[in-house]
Design an enzyme around this catalytic site. Structure first.
Site, PDB file in Angstrom:
ATOM      1  N   ASP A   1     -40.363  39.253  20.470  1.00 48.13           N
ATOM      2  CA  ASP A   1     -40.627  40.294  19.492  1.00 48.13           C
ATOM      3  C   ASP A   1     -40.416  41.623  20.225  1.00 48.13           C
ATOM      4  O   ASP A   1     -40.379  41.660  21.453  1.00 48.13           O
ATOM      5  CB  ASP A   1     -42.063  40.170  18.985  1.00 48.13           C
ATOM      6  CG  ASP A   1     -42.477  41.318  18.088  1.00 48.13           C
ATOM      7  OD1 ASP A   1     -41.762  41.598  17.115  1.00 48.13           O
ATOM      8  OD2 ASP A   1     -43.500  41.959  18.399  1.00 48.13           O
TER       9      ASP A   1
ATOM     10  N   ASP B   1     -41.519  45.511  18.901  1.00 44.82           N
ATOM     11  CA  ASP B   1     -42.616  46.477  18.781  1.00 44.82           C
ATOM     12  C   ASP B   1     -43.960  45.795  19.021  1.00 44.82           C
ATOM     13  O   ASP B   1     -44.295  44.808  18.363  1.00 44.82           O
ATOM     14  CB  ASP B   1     -42.605  47.124  17.397  1.00 44.82           C
ATOM     15  CG  ASP B   1     -41.392  48.015  17.185  1.00 44.82           C
ATOM     16  OD1 ASP B   1     -40.784  48.436  18.184  1.00 44.82           O
ATOM     17  OD2 ASP B   1     -41.041  48.273  16.022  1.00 44.82           O
TER      18      ASP B   1
END
Length: 218
Positions: free
Chosen positions: A13, A15
């Protein structure tokens, strides 16, 4: 390193996992709220829990959601150009330490913004980025992570997902992958292994990819 020698691929991932964008997101939503005459704090609390279109329906039901989304995208693009971003401690060491073709980014954001943020923070960009445009179903659907694995030529059981958020953790688990959680004081439900910070996870991730299973857990 060839694929025959690699038995783990890492899917990240972005952010909250590799890049700390909390203050940027708060600023963008605050500016968006001001444009629509709404309370910035109230809007941001909703935005934290829902996707943009759902946020608009909650906080501005009388507004055209397409116009709301266009305004949000404008503000986000401007923030990528002018905002201050920081990679989490350990992110650069980790990504530079992984073999090319052994890792990918899986994000609910857009690829051009990810590339802009990585350029600003000096992080290397992988050959595979699965963004919001690449799939019809976003996290917590397993589709984004399965798409990334397919593009890397990997099987789900060969993939390690690194996530910070519950929706991403669920996406990785539903894809049949090993999921490690980072950057949270308390472990997200379902993770196979939890690290309070990305820095703490770095040596374990590198050891797993290098084949040193004495330090790996699933």
């Amino acid at each position: 390193m060839t694929s025959e020698l690699r038995d783990k691929y890492v899917l990240f991932d972005v952010d909250g996992t590799l890049i700390d964008a909390v203050s940027n997101q708060r600023r963008v939503w605050g500016t968006w709220a001001e444009r629509y005459g709404l309370d910035a704090g109230d809007v941001y609390r909703v935005a934290l829990r829902t996707r943009p279109m759902e946020t608009f329906a909650r906080v501005a039901p009388d507004r055209d959601p397409r116009e709301c989304l266009a305004t949000l995208h404008e503000l986000e693009d401007e923030d990528v150009r002018t905002g201050v971003y920081a990679a989490f401690d350990g992110a650069s060491e980790l990504l530079h330490g992984l073999p090319a073709g052994a890792w990918a980014l899986v994000t609910s954001n857009y690829e051009h913004r990810v590339r802009g943020r990585f350029l600003r923070t000096g992080l290397p960009v992988p050959g595979v980025i699965v963004d919001a445009v690449a799939v019809e179903e976003g996290k917590p659907s397993p589709v984004p992570y399965l798409r990334a694995a397919a593009r890397l030529g990997a099987e789900p059981e060969e993939c390690l997902v690194i996530e910070d958020a519950p929706s991403g953790v669920q996406a990785g688990l539903r894809a049949g992958m090993t999921v490690w959680g980072v950057n949270a004081a308390v472990a997200v439900e379902g993770v196979h292994r939890h690290f309070v910070s990305l820095r703490e996870a770095v040596p374990h991730i590198l050891a797993l990819v290098s084949g040193d299973h004495g330090d790996a857990a699933a």
